[in-house]
Structures are given as structure tokens and as C-alpha cells.
Design an enzyme around this catalytic site. Structure first.
Site, PDB file in Angstrom:
ATOM      1  N   ASP A  20       0.857  -1.193   0.000  1.00 49.23           N
ATOM      2  CA  ASP A  20       0.000   0.000   0.000  1.00 49.23           C
ATOM      3  C   ASP A  20       0.893   1.243   0.000  1.00 49.23           C
ATOM      4  OD1 ASP A  20      -3.204   0.580   1.004  1.00 49.23           O
ATOM      5  OD2 ASP A  20      -1.770   2.236   1.086  1.00 49.23           O
ATOM      6  N   ASN A  30     -12.954  -2.790   2.714  1.00 52.26           N
ATOM      7  CA  ASN A  30     -13.865  -1.665   2.806  1.00 52.26           C
ATOM      8  C   ASN A  30     -14.802  -1.714   1.610  1.00 52.26           C
ATOM      9  OD1 ASN A  30     -12.540  -0.650   5.116  1.00 52.26           O
ATOM     10  ND2 ASN A  30     -10.999   0.341   3.836  1.00 52.26           N
ATOM     11  N   THR A  58     -12.251   3.614  -1.205  1.00 51.37           N
ATOM     12  CA  THR A  58     -11.827   4.728  -2.060  1.00 51.37           C
ATOM     13  C   THR A  58     -11.388   4.263  -3.446  1.00 51.37           C
ATOM     14  OG1 THR A  58      -9.565   4.649  -1.205  1.00 51.37           O
ATOM     15  CG2 THR A  58     -11.105   6.139  -0.085  1.00 51.37           C
ATOM     16  N   HIS A  83     -10.288  -5.097  -3.131  1.00 49.75           N
ATOM     17  CA  HIS A  83      -8.955  -5.350  -2.565  1.00 49.75           C
ATOM     18  C   HIS A  83      -9.094  -5.710  -1.101  1.00 49.75           C
ATOM     19  CE1 HIS A  83      -9.932  -1.065  -2.398  1.00 49.75           C
ATOM     20  NE2 HIS A  83      -9.320  -1.042  -1.228  1.00 49.75           N
ATOM     21  N   HIS A 103      -6.950  -5.617   2.377  1.00 52.22           N
ATOM     22  CA  HIS A 103      -5.773  -5.100   3.075  1.00 52.22           C
ATOM     23  C   HIS A 103      -5.261  -6.189   4.012  1.00 52.22           C
ATOM     24  CE1 HIS A 103      -6.769  -0.676   2.367  1.00 52.22           C
ATOM     25  NE2 HIS A 103      -7.963  -1.224   2.169  1.00 52.22           N
TER      26      HIS A 103
HETATM   27  P1  5GP Z   1      -9.694   1.567   0.396  1.00 55.51           P
HETATM   28  O1  5GP Z   1      -9.824   2.850   1.173  1.00 55.51           O
HETATM   29  O2  5GP Z   1     -10.411   1.656  -0.935  1.00 55.51           O
HETATM   30  O3  5GP Z   1     -10.092   0.355   1.180  1.00 55.51           O
HETATM   31  O4  5GP Z   1      -8.153   1.367   0.145  1.00 55.51           O
HETATM   32  C1  5GP Z   1      -7.462   1.847  -0.957  1.00 55.51           C
HETATM   33  C2  5GP Z   1      -6.008   1.743  -0.633  1.00 55.51           C
HETATM   34  O5  5GP Z   1      -5.276   1.855  -1.818  1.00 55.51           O
HETATM   35  C3  5GP Z   1      -5.506   2.848   0.324  1.00 55.51           C
HETATM   36  O6  5GP Z   1      -4.955   2.247   1.487  1.00 55.51           O
HETATM   37  C4  5GP Z   1      -4.474   3.589  -0.517  1.00 55.51           C
HETATM   38  O7  5GP Z   1      -3.360   4.007   0.242  1.00 55.51           O
HETATM   39  C5  5GP Z   1      -4.100   2.574  -1.573  1.00 55.51           C
HETATM   40  N1  5GP Z   1      -3.717   3.168  -2.842  1.00 55.51           N
HETATM   41  C6  5GP Z   1      -4.401   4.105  -3.545  1.00 55.51           C
HETATM   42  N2  5GP Z   1      -3.769   4.397  -4.689  1.00 55.51           N
HETATM   43  C7  5GP Z   1      -2.651   3.616  -4.715  1.00 55.51           C
HETATM   44  C8  5GP Z   1      -1.589   3.476  -5.654  1.00 55.51           C
HETATM   45  O8  5GP Z   1      -1.533   4.114  -6.700  1.00 55.51           O
HETATM   46  N3  5GP Z   1      -0.614   2.579  -5.344  1.00 55.51           N
HETATM   47  C9  5GP Z   1      -0.644   1.846  -4.190  1.00 55.51           C
HETATM   48  N4  5GP Z   1       0.386   0.986  -3.986  1.00 55.51           N
HETATM   49  N5  5GP Z   1      -1.635   1.947  -3.282  1.00 55.51           N
HETATM   50  C10 5GP Z   1      -2.625   2.837  -3.549  1.00 55.51           C
END
Ligand code: 5GP
Ligand code: ZN
Length: 114
Positions: free
Chosen positions: A30, A87, A95, A100, A102
Site C-alpha cells: 500500500d 472496505n 476509495t 482489494h 488489506h
Molecule cells: P480503500 O480505502 O479503498 O479500502 O483502500 C485503498 C487503498 O489503496 C488505500 O490504502 C491507498 O493508500 C491505496 N492506494 C491508492 N492508490 C494507490 C496506488 O496508486 N498505489 C498503491 N500501492 N496503493 C494505492
């Protein structure tokens, strides 16, 4: 999905620190790590969220969770413990709309989340 950041990572159009890859699953670090170990495990296919998952995805989910276990082992988390987070949707804090999971670990994690 041409405008999906995780599809771009799968294609290699956006760089990432990959830690595992096979024909259907990719795992990478991440970009905003929330713990000493913070990895994202995704299907290569664009699935927006867990709301699209069902019986048909049994094999894919098995692959995703065996990947999580492999990565937990490789990162020294298997005995210590770790957290798997998904999420879903706006209030769930999603977001990136490419499903995905985590994998978080390497420190004591608080519960419940905010
Ligand atoms: P969500 O909030 O959708 O559960 O998690 C999205 C995750 O993707 C966040 O923890 C964010 O830091 C990660 N993320 C967003 N854009 C990128 C990216 O371009 N590269 C990587 N490696 N992680 C990303
Ligand atoms: Zn995607």
C-alpha cells in the site's frame, strides 16, 4: 476498466512494489502504509466490490486467501497475528473501486476501527 488505478497497476502502467503475482491475483505494498506490514491483495480482473462476489468466485477467493496466508507467513505475521480488511462502499470507506483486501500487521492493532 481504463480509468481504474488498480487495473493500471495490474497492467504495469502505474508502478507498484509487487510482492506476489500469479495468473489471477496480484499483491503489492500500500502506498500509504498504516502498519509496518500493509499489503493489498487484489484479483487481476476488475471486480468493483464484495457486492459483486458470489458462489461463482469460490476459486478466486480461495486463491486470494491462500495468498494472504502466504504473505502473512513470509512477513512474520502468522504467529503474531494480523488483520484482513475489506472496505465496501462510501460509508465503508472504500476509495478504490477495484476489490482489494488489506493485510495489516507488525504492530498491535486497535479495535473497533473509527
Ligand atoms: P480503500 O480505502 O479503498 O479500502 O483502500 C485503498 C487503498 O489503496 C488505500 O490504502 C491507498 O493508500 C491505496 N492506494 C491508492 N492508490 C494507490 C496506488 O496508486 N498505489 C498503491 N500501492 N496503493 C494505492
Ligand atoms: Zn480495476
Amino acid at each position: 476498466m481504463s480509468d481504474c488505478i488498480f487495473c493500471k497497476i495490474v497492467k504495469g502502467d502505474v508502478p507498484s512494489e509487487k510482492v506476489y503475482e500469479d495468473e489471477s491475483v496480484l499483491a503489492f505494498k500500500d502506498i500509504h502504509a498504516q502498519a509496518p506490514v500493509h499489503l493489498l491483495v487484489i484479483p487481476k480482473a476488475h471486480i468493483p466490490s464484495v457486492r459483486e462476489l458470489g458462489e461463482k468466485d469460490g476459486a478466486l477467493l480461495g486463491r486470494i486467501f491462500s495468498t494472504i496466508n502466504r504473505l502473512a507467513e513470509e512477513n512474520g505475521l502468522a504467529e503474531r497475528g494480523f488483520r484482513i480488511v475489506n472496505n465496501c462502499g462510501e460509508e465503508g470507506g472504500q476509495t478504490v473501486h477495484h476489490i482489494h483486501f488489506h493485510l495489516l500487521g507488525g504492530r498491535s492493532l486497535t479495535w473497533p476501527p473509527g
